[in-house]
Design a protein around this motif. Sequence first.
Motif, mmCIF file in Angstrom:
data_model
loop_
_atom_site.group_PDB
_atom_site.id
_atom_site.type_symbol
_atom_site.label_atom_id
_atom_site.label_comp_id
_atom_site.label_asym_id
_atom_site.label_seq_id
_atom_site.Cartn_x
_atom_site.Cartn_y
_atom_site.Cartn_z
ATOM 1 N N GLY A 57 0.764 -1.234 0.000
ATOM 2 C CA GLY A 57 0.000 0.000 0.000
ATOM 3 C C GLY A 57 0.797 1.288 0.000
ATOM 4 N N TRP A 58 1.778 1.404 0.904
ATOM 5 C CA TRP A 58 2.489 2.675 1.023
ATOM 6 C C TRP A 58 3.365 2.966 -0.196
ATOM 7 C CZ3 TRP A 58 1.613 6.732 3.923
ATOM 8 C CH2 TRP A 58 0.900 6.583 5.107
ATOM 9 N N THR A 59 3.980 1.928 -0.749
ATOM 10 C CA THR A 59 4.790 2.131 -1.951
ATOM 11 C C THR A 59 3.924 2.622 -3.097
ATOM 12 O OG1 THR A 59 6.117 0.233 -1.229
ATOM 13 C CG2 THR A 59 6.501 1.050 -3.451
ATOM 14 N N LEU A 60 2.769 1.965 -3.283
ATOM 15 C CA LEU A 60 1.860 2.357 -4.347
ATOM 16 C C LEU A 60 1.293 3.743 -4.091
ATOM 17 C CD1 LEU A 60 0.360 1.629 -6.932
ATOM 18 C CD2 LEU A 60 -1.377 0.505 -5.523
ATOM 19 N N LEU A 61 0.987 4.059 -2.837
ATOM 20 C CA LEU A 61 0.444 5.374 -2.514
ATOM 21 C C LEU A 61 1.419 6.481 -2.901
ATOM 22 C CD1 LEU A 61 -2.077 6.686 -1.177
ATOM 23 C CD2 LEU A 61 -0.727 6.780 0.933
ATOM 24 N N SER A 62 2.701 6.269 -2.633
ATOM 25 C CA SER A 62 3.704 7.274 -2.996
ATOM 26 C C SER A 62 3.764 7.449 -4.514
ATOM 27 C CB SER A 62 5.075 6.864 -2.457
ATOM 28 O OG SER A 62 6.000 7.914 -2.569
ATOM 29 N N ALA A 63 3.685 6.329 -5.249
ATOM 30 C CA ALA A 63 3.705 6.413 -6.712
ATOM 31 C C ALA A 63 2.493 7.168 -7.238
ATOM 32 C CB ALA A 63 3.756 5.004 -7.306
ATOM 33 N N LEU A 64 1.320 6.905 -6.677
ATOM 34 C CA LEU A 64 0.108 7.590 -7.118
ATOM 35 C C LEU A 64 0.119 9.059 -6.696
ATOM 36 C CD1 LEU A 64 -2.471 4.754 -6.389
ATOM 37 C CD2 LEU A 64 -1.693 5.535 -8.635
ATOM 38 N N ALA A 65 0.731 9.339 -5.556
ATOM 39 C CA ALA A 65 0.865 10.733 -5.130
ATOM 40 C C ALA A 65 1.668 11.535 -6.145
ATOM 41 C CB ALA A 65 1.530 10.803 -3.759
ATOM 42 N N ALA A 66 2.692 10.908 -6.702
ATOM 43 C CA ALA A 66 3.537 11.593 -7.677
ATOM 44 C C ALA A 66 2.843 11.782 -9.023
ATOM 45 C CB ALA A 66 4.839 10.815 -7.874
ATOM 46 N N GLN A 67 1.748 11.033 -9.254
ATOM 47 C CA GLN A 67 1.043 11.086 -10.534
ATOM 48 C C GLN A 67 -0.273 11.862 -10.447
ATOM 49 O OE1 GLN A 67 2.045 9.874 -13.528
ATOM 50 N NE2 GLN A 67 4.004 9.235 -12.678
ATOM 51 N N THR A 68 -0.549 12.459 -9.287
ATOM 52 C CA THR A 68 -1.758 13.250 -9.106
ATOM 53 C C THR A 68 -1.378 14.622 -8.563
ATOM 54 O OG1 THR A 68 -2.066 12.229 -6.912
ATOM 55 C CG2 THR A 68 -3.289 11.272 -8.752
ATOM 56 N N GLN A 69 -2.322 15.547 -8.615
ATOM 57 C CA GLN A 69 -2.037 16.925 -8.218
ATOM 58 C C GLN A 69 -2.938 17.449 -7.109
ATOM 59 O OE1 GLN A 69 0.558 18.668 -9.543
ATOM 60 N NE2 GLN A 69 1.041 16.824 -10.724
ATOM 61 N N ARG A 70 -4.155 16.934 -7.015
ATOM 62 C CA ARG A 70 -5.154 17.579 -6.158
ATOM 63 C C ARG A 70 -5.712 16.695 -5.059
ATOM 64 N NH1 ARG A 70 -10.309 17.142 -5.871
ATOM 65 N NH2 ARG A 70 -10.299 15.708 -7.644
ATOM 66 N N LEU A 71 -5.942 15.429 -5.361
ATOM 67 C CA LEU A 71 -6.600 14.529 -4.427
ATOM 68 C C LEU A 71 -5.857 14.434 -3.101
ATOM 69 C CD1 LEU A 71 -7.320 11.496 -6.788
ATOM 70 C CD2 LEU A 71 -9.087 12.900 -5.683
ATOM 71 N N ARG A 72 -6.586 14.475 -1.997
ATOM 72 C CA ARG A 72 -6.012 14.005 -0.746
ATOM 73 C C ARG A 72 -5.973 12.479 -0.837
ATOM 74 N NH1 ARG A 72 -4.759 17.604 2.638
ATOM 75 N NH2 ARG A 72 -4.410 16.021 4.238
ATOM 76 N N LEU A 73 -5.073 11.856 -0.109
ATOM 77 C CA LEU A 73 -4.862 10.420 -0.311
ATOM 78 C C LEU A 73 -4.391 9.743 0.973
ATOM 79 C CD1 LEU A 73 -1.505 10.564 -0.645
ATOM 80 C CD2 LEU A 73 -2.166 11.330 -2.924
ATOM 81 N N GLY A 74 -4.660 8.441 1.038
ATOM 82 C CA GLY A 74 -4.268 7.693 2.228
ATOM 83 C C GLY A 74 -4.552 6.217 2.093
#
Length: 287
Positions: A55-72
């Motif tokens: 989860g955390w590895t993927l979350l970091s990757a998706l964070a780098a590919q998005t601009q606005r969404l809050r995420l967790g």
Amino acid sequence: MTASFGILTAPQQVSHDELLRVWREADAIPAIEHAWLFDHLMPIGGDPAGPIFEGWTLLSALAAQTQRLRLGLLVTSNRFRPPAMLAKIATTVDIVSGGRLDFGIGAGSRPSLPAARREYDAHGLPYLDAAEAVESLGEACAIIRRLWTSAEPFDFRGKRHELVGAFGNPKPVQRPHPPILIGGRSLGTLRVVAEHADIWNHTGEDLDDAASRSALLDRYCVEIGRDPSSITRSIHVPVSYDDPAGTREVIARVGAIGFQHFILSLPAPYPVGVAKWVAEELIGPSI
């Protein structure tokens, strides 16, 4: 507070490309304010030997590919990672995302989920009993908050965790720290929620239980001198592509009992344009 809507995409039985597509779609739709993964190491649905991402590895990757969404993550298993390591991981994601992390954490998999229980043995991880797990969760929240905020190294000696010279650098982007979401419904977990959480999440499987546990959380907050309204009430809502009216009905029922932070769980495979569909069929009519 006004209602807030997000999506959950379980990172199991799907490809990275599928998940990235849905998150990018959601990132372009303002009605979807947040997006979530879960934290399991082996599938808890579908083929037990099927693919699943950390989860955390993927979350970091998706964070780098998005601009606005809050995420967790809904929610991190406190049984998987030592709290000081988890604080460092979460800080990294908050920085990568530019300060968009909502830090979700819980005691760990419920005994009622045997498919989740097996992942501990399979990865050589200890499985604490329920009381120990809740005690560990409370200490972890205290440790993580201090690592995010303390200007000096510190020692910590608890029943479950001991740290010497603990220090977090860099700090998260969000100050004083990312919002803490705690998931769970046990009495012990609710006491940890009352002390540490900004957001409390209920699984949503039983709405009567959600209402009664929310009232209990109010009581625990009053006992420690905290305003119950300072904790946002969040709930997991399964989505049916075939019955959007049924999903809207659940949203309305949950809103009526005081929950205003909705995490809409999307089943895979994800239809093309699913984020737009969620906004038009579920969120728009529910606001």
